[in-house]
Design a protein around this motif. Structure first.
Motif, mmCIF file in Angstrom:
data_model
loop_
_atom_site.group_PDB
_atom_site.id
_atom_site.type_symbol
_atom_site.label_atom_id
_atom_site.label_comp_id
_atom_site.label_asym_id
_atom_site.label_seq_id
_atom_site.Cartn_x
_atom_site.Cartn_y
_atom_site.Cartn_z
ATOM 1 N N ALA A 81 2.867 -17.078 -9.315
ATOM 2 C CA ALA A 81 2.920 -16.249 -8.109
ATOM 3 C C ALA A 81 3.445 -14.851 -8.418
ATOM 4 O O ALA A 81 2.907 -13.835 -7.930
ATOM 5 C CB ALA A 81 3.797 -16.940 -7.059
ATOM 6 N N SER A 82 4.490 -14.748 -9.230
ATOM 7 C CA SER A 82 5.014 -13.431 -9.600
ATOM 8 C C SER A 82 3.989 -12.632 -10.398
ATOM 9 O O SER A 82 3.851 -11.404 -10.226
ATOM 10 C CB SER A 82 6.295 -13.607 -10.417
ATOM 11 N N LEU A 83 3.242 -13.340 -11.273
ATOM 12 C CA LEU A 83 2.202 -12.653 -12.044
ATOM 13 C C LEU A 83 1.117 -12.101 -11.127
ATOM 14 O O LEU A 83 0.646 -10.959 -11.303
ATOM 15 C CB LEU A 83 1.610 -13.629 -13.072
ATOM 16 N N VAL A 84 0.690 -12.866 -10.120
ATOM 17 C CA VAL A 84 -0.357 -12.410 -9.191
ATOM 18 C C VAL A 84 0.116 -11.191 -8.403
ATOM 19 O O VAL A 84 -0.618 -10.191 -8.241
ATOM 20 C CB VAL A 84 -0.760 -13.562 -8.252
ATOM 21 N N LEU A 85 1.357 -11.239 -7.904
ATOM 22 C CA LEU A 85 1.858 -10.104 -7.115
ATOM 23 C C LEU A 85 2.025 -8.855 -7.978
ATOM 24 O O LEU A 85 1.757 -7.728 -7.528
ATOM 25 C CB LEU A 85 3.180 -10.485 -6.458
ATOM 26 N N ASN A 86 2.487 -9.014 -9.214
ATOM 27 C CA ASN A 86 2.581 -7.859 -10.108
ATOM 28 C C ASN A 86 1.189 -7.305 -10.428
ATOM 29 O O ASN A 86 1.013 -6.076 -10.555
ATOM 30 C CB ASN A 86 3.298 -8.248 -11.409
ATOM 31 N N TYR A 87 0.210 -8.191 -10.533
ATOM 32 C CA TYR A 87 -1.161 -7.747 -10.797
ATOM 33 C C TYR A 87 -1.723 -6.961 -9.616
ATOM 34 O O TYR A 87 -2.368 -5.913 -9.791
ATOM 35 C CB TYR A 87 -2.021 -8.959 -11.112
ATOM 36 N N VAL A 88 -1.459 -7.457 -8.407
ATOM 37 C CA VAL A 88 -1.918 -6.742 -7.210
ATOM 38 C C VAL A 88 -1.229 -5.385 -7.110
ATOM 39 O O VAL A 88 -1.843 -4.362 -6.719
ATOM 40 C CB VAL A 88 -1.661 -7.600 -5.964
ATOM 41 N N HIS A 89 0.041 -5.337 -7.445
ATOM 42 C CA HIS A 89 0.757 -4.061 -7.405
ATOM 43 C C HIS A 89 0.149 -3.046 -8.372
ATOM 44 O O HIS A 89 0.116 -1.835 -8.095
ATOM 45 C CB HIS A 89 2.235 -4.301 -7.751
ATOM 46 N N GLY A 90 -0.353 -3.536 -9.481
ATOM 47 C CA GLY A 90 -0.992 -2.624 -10.424
ATOM 48 C C GLY A 90 -2.366 -2.186 -9.985
ATOM 49 O O GLY A 90 -2.825 -1.093 -10.345
ATOM 50 N N LEU A 91 -3.077 -3.025 -9.201
ATOM 51 C CA LEU A 91 -4.416 -2.678 -8.745
ATOM 52 C C LEU A 91 -4.404 -1.740 -7.540
ATOM 53 O O LEU A 91 -5.401 -1.044 -7.289
ATOM 54 C CB LEU A 91 -5.202 -3.957 -8.390
ATOM 55 N N VAL A 92 -3.360 -1.743 -6.759
ATOM 56 C CA VAL A 92 -3.309 -0.932 -5.525
ATOM 57 C C VAL A 92 -2.295 0.184 -5.743
ATOM 58 O O VAL A 92 -1.086 -0.006 -5.553
ATOM 59 C CB VAL A 92 -2.943 -1.799 -4.310
ATOM 60 N N PRO A 93 -2.720 1.392 -6.161
ATOM 61 C CA PRO A 93 -1.761 2.475 -6.391
ATOM 62 C C PRO A 93 -1.038 2.913 -5.130
ATOM 63 O O PRO A 93 0.069 3.454 -5.210
ATOM 64 C CB PRO A 93 -2.647 3.603 -6.936
ATOM 65 N N ALA A 94 -1.639 2.667 -3.963
ATOM 66 C CA ALA A 94 -0.997 3.095 -2.731
ATOM 67 C C ALA A 94 0.304 2.365 -2.472
ATOM 68 O O ALA A 94 1.173 2.845 -1.722
ATOM 69 C CB ALA A 94 -1.949 2.883 -1.548
ATOM 70 N N LEU A 95 0.495 1.182 -3.089
ATOM 71 C CA LEU A 95 1.736 0.437 -2.893
ATOM 72 C C LEU A 95 2.913 1.134 -3.564
ATOM 73 O O LEU A 95 4.062 0.937 -3.168
ATOM 74 C CB LEU A 95 1.592 -0.984 -3.465
ATOM 75 N N HIS A 96 2.647 1.979 -4.551
ATOM 76 C CA HIS A 96 3.745 2.626 -5.264
ATOM 77 C C HIS A 96 4.490 3.628 -4.387
ATOM 78 O O HIS A 96 5.699 3.777 -4.490
ATOM 79 C CB HIS A 96 3.213 3.314 -6.521
ATOM 80 N N GLY A 97 3.732 4.331 -3.510
ATOM 81 C CA GLY A 97 4.372 5.307 -2.638
ATOM 82 C C GLY A 97 4.590 4.814 -1.244
ATOM 83 O O GLY A 97 4.953 5.594 -0.346
ATOM 84 N N ALA A 98 4.344 3.501 -1.003
ATOM 85 C CA ALA A 98 4.552 2.884 0.318
ATOM 86 C C ALA A 98 3.712 3.576 1.385
ATOM 87 O O ALA A 98 4.121 3.698 2.527
ATOM 88 C CB ALA A 98 6.018 2.903 0.699
ATOM 89 N N THR A 99 2.495 4.036 0.994
ATOM 90 C CA THR A 99 1.600 4.676 1.956
ATOM 91 C C THR A 99 0.506 3.746 2.441
ATOM 92 O O THR A 99 -0.366 4.143 3.209
ATOM 93 C CB THR A 99 0.940 5.906 1.306
ATOM 94 N N VAL A 100 0.502 2.489 1.960
ATOM 95 C CA VAL A 100 -0.517 1.544 2.366
ATOM 96 C C VAL A 100 -0.255 1.068 3.790
ATOM 97 O O VAL A 100 0.883 1.084 4.267
ATOM 98 C CB VAL A 100 -0.536 0.349 1.387
ATOM 99 N N ASP A 101 -1.308 0.635 4.445
ATOM 100 C CA ASP A 101 -1.151 0.117 5.810
ATOM 101 C C ASP A 101 -0.304 -1.158 5.783
ATOM 102 O O ASP A 101 -0.344 -1.960 4.853
ATOM 103 C CB ASP A 101 -2.520 -0.177 6.423
ATOM 104 N N TRP A 102 0.415 -1.363 6.855
ATOM 105 C CA TRP A 102 1.298 -2.539 6.928
ATOM 106 C C TRP A 102 0.459 -3.817 6.934
ATOM 107 O O TRP A 102 -0.478 -3.982 7.726
ATOM 108 C CB TRP A 102 2.128 -2.426 8.204
ATOM 109 N N GLY A 103 0.790 -4.729 6.027
ATOM 110 C CA GLY A 103 0.085 -6.002 5.921
ATOM 111 C C GLY A 103 -1.253 -5.894 5.249
ATOM 112 O O GLY A 103 -2.104 -6.783 5.433
ATOM 113 N N ARG A 104 -1.495 -4.866 4.488
ATOM 114 C CA ARG A 104 -2.789 -4.695 3.816
ATOM 115 C C ARG A 104 -2.563 -4.634 2.313
ATOM 116 O O ARG A 104 -2.033 -3.664 1.771
ATOM 117 C CB ARG A 104 -3.463 -3.411 4.288
ATOM 118 N N LEU A 105 -2.940 -5.710 1.602
ATOM 119 C CA LEU A 105 -2.784 -5.761 0.149
ATOM 120 C C LEU A 105 -4.120 -5.729 -0.586
ATOM 121 O O LEU A 105 -4.129 -5.559 -1.811
ATOM 122 C CB LEU A 105 -2.024 -7.036 -0.261
ATOM 123 N N ALA A 106 -5.218 -5.933 0.119
ATOM 124 C CA ALA A 106 -6.548 -5.916 -0.503
ATOM 125 C C ALA A 106 -7.559 -5.477 0.531
ATOM 126 O O ALA A 106 -7.350 -5.644 1.750
ATOM 127 C CB ALA A 106 -6.907 -7.289 -1.070
#
Length: 297
Positions: A81-106
Motif C-alpha cells: 500500500a505504501s509503495l502504491v501511494l508513493n507511486y501515485v505521488h510520483g505520477l501526479v505532480p500536482a500533489l507536490h504543491g497541494a493544487t490538486v482537487d480535493w479527493g482527486r488522485l487519478a
C-alpha cells in the motif's frame, strides 16, 4: 560477528530505515492532504502506514507459527500500500504543491475511487491490525531453551517410544488338529486271527495269610479314624480265585461286549482283580473270540 559489529550493523539499519521513512513521509503527507486530511492529520498519516510496517516487522521477529505468518501478511500488505501511494505521488505532480482537487488522485474515475479507498482505509486497518499484533506479542510465550537434562529426557522418551512402536505384535500359533483314524473292527479281527496266540500262563494261588493265634483285636469304646494303612492282621480274609475262576467270571461279565470294549481296565473293574490279571484275561478273551470267528468262517 562480535558485539561491536552487531551494534554497528543495527545502527546502520536504523539510519537507512529513518532516511527511507523521511522520503516516504513526504509522499504520504501529500496523499493525506489530497483525501481531505488537515495539516496535523496529514503530518501523522505517514506514521500510521510506515509505523505499522515497523511494528509488523518487530512482531515477525518475536512471534512464531501462525502468528508469525499473520504478521508477515500485515507487513507485506502495508508495504504494498505504501509503495502504491508513493507511486501515485510520483505520477501526479500536482500533489507536490497541494493544487490538486480535493479527493482527486487519478483522472480515471475507477482508479481514483480505488486509490481514495486505499488511502482512507489504511488508518482504520492500522488500528485493527496494530492492536492484534500487540496483543499477540504480549501473550506470546517463548519456547524454553533446551538444557542438557531436557535433551537427555527427550532422547530417553524417544527411544522408549521407538522401541515400543517397533515391537512386533505376538500372533498365536495356528492350532492344527491331529486326525486319528480308528482302525476298523474287521481289520483288527483279521490281524488277531493271523497272529499266533500266546499261551495262557498259569497263575499259582497265593498262600493264605497265617493269622497268629496271639493276635487279638483291641476293643475300644470310642471310634478312631484310620491314620495309616490297615495292617494285614486287621483285614478280612478273602479267598483267592484261581485263573480258571477269573476267566470264567470274565467270560460271563463280557458276554455281550463288543471286541472294542474288551480292555484291561474294563475287565479289572468288572472282575475286581489286579491289572496284571486283567491284561491276561483280556488277551485270553480276545484270542478266544478271534479263534471262534475263524472257526465260523
Amino acid at each position: 560477528m562480535n558485539r561491536t559489529g552487531r551494534i554497528a550493523l543495527v545502527l546502520a539499519l536504523v539510519g537507512v530505515v529513518g532516511m527511507a521513512f523521511r522520503v516516504s513521509w513526504n509522499a504520504l503527507r501529500d496523499i493525506a492532504n489530497a483525501v481531505g486530511a488537515d495539516q496535523t492529520a496529514a503530518t501523522l498519516y505517514p506514521f500510521v502506514v510506515d509505523g505499522l510496517m515497523a511494528l509488523a516487522l518487530v512482531a515477525t521477529l518475536v512471534l512464531a507459527g501462525r502468528d508469525r505468518t499473520f504478521a508477515l501478511r500485515v507487513l507485506g500488505t502495508y508495504t504494498a500500500a505504501s509503495l502504491v501511494l508513493n507511486y501515485v505521488h510520483g505520477l501526479v505532480p500536482a500533489l507536490h504543491g497541494a493544487t490538486v482537487d480535493w479527493g482527486r488522485l487519478a483522472d480515471w474515475d475507477p482508479a481514483n475511487w480505488a486509490l481514495v479507498l486505499l488511502a482512507t482505509s489504511l488508518p482504520v486497518g492500522s488500528i485493527y491490525f496494530g492492536s492484534d499484533l500487540v496483543a499477540k506479542v504480549l501473550h506470546h510465550r517463548p519456547a524454553p531453551i533446551p538444557t542438557a537434562d531436557t535433551n537427555a529426557e527427550e532422547s530417553t522418551e524417544t527411544e522408549v517410544n521407538r522401541s515400543t512402536a517397533d515391537l512386533p505384535e505376538s500372533t498365536p500359533a495356528p492350532i492344527t488338529a491331529t486326525v486319528v483314524r480308528v482302525p476298523d473292527l474287521v481289520a483288527v479281527d483279521y490281524l488277531k486271527s493271523a497272529l499266533p496266540l500266546k499261551p495262557v500262563p498259569s497263575i499259582a494261588p497265593a498262600p493264605a495269610p497265617q493269622i497268629p493265634s496271639r493276635a487279638s483285636a483291641a476293643v475300644s469304646t470310642r471310634s478312631r479314624r484310620a491314620t495309616g494303612r490297615v495292617p494285614q492282621a486287621a483285614r478280612s480274609a478273602r479267598p483267592k480265585r484261581t485263573p480258571a475262576q477269573l476267566l470264567t467270571e470274565a467270560r460271563t461279565a463280557t458276554t455281550g461286549w463288543p471286541d472294542a470294549q474288551i480292555t484291561a481296565e474294563g475287565i479289572r473293574r468288572e472282575v475286581h482283580t489286579s491289572p496284571a490279571n486283567a491284561r491276561m484275561l483280556r488277551d485270553t478273551l480276545l484270542a478266544e473270540r478271534a479263534a471262534a470267528a475263524v472257526g465260523t468262517t
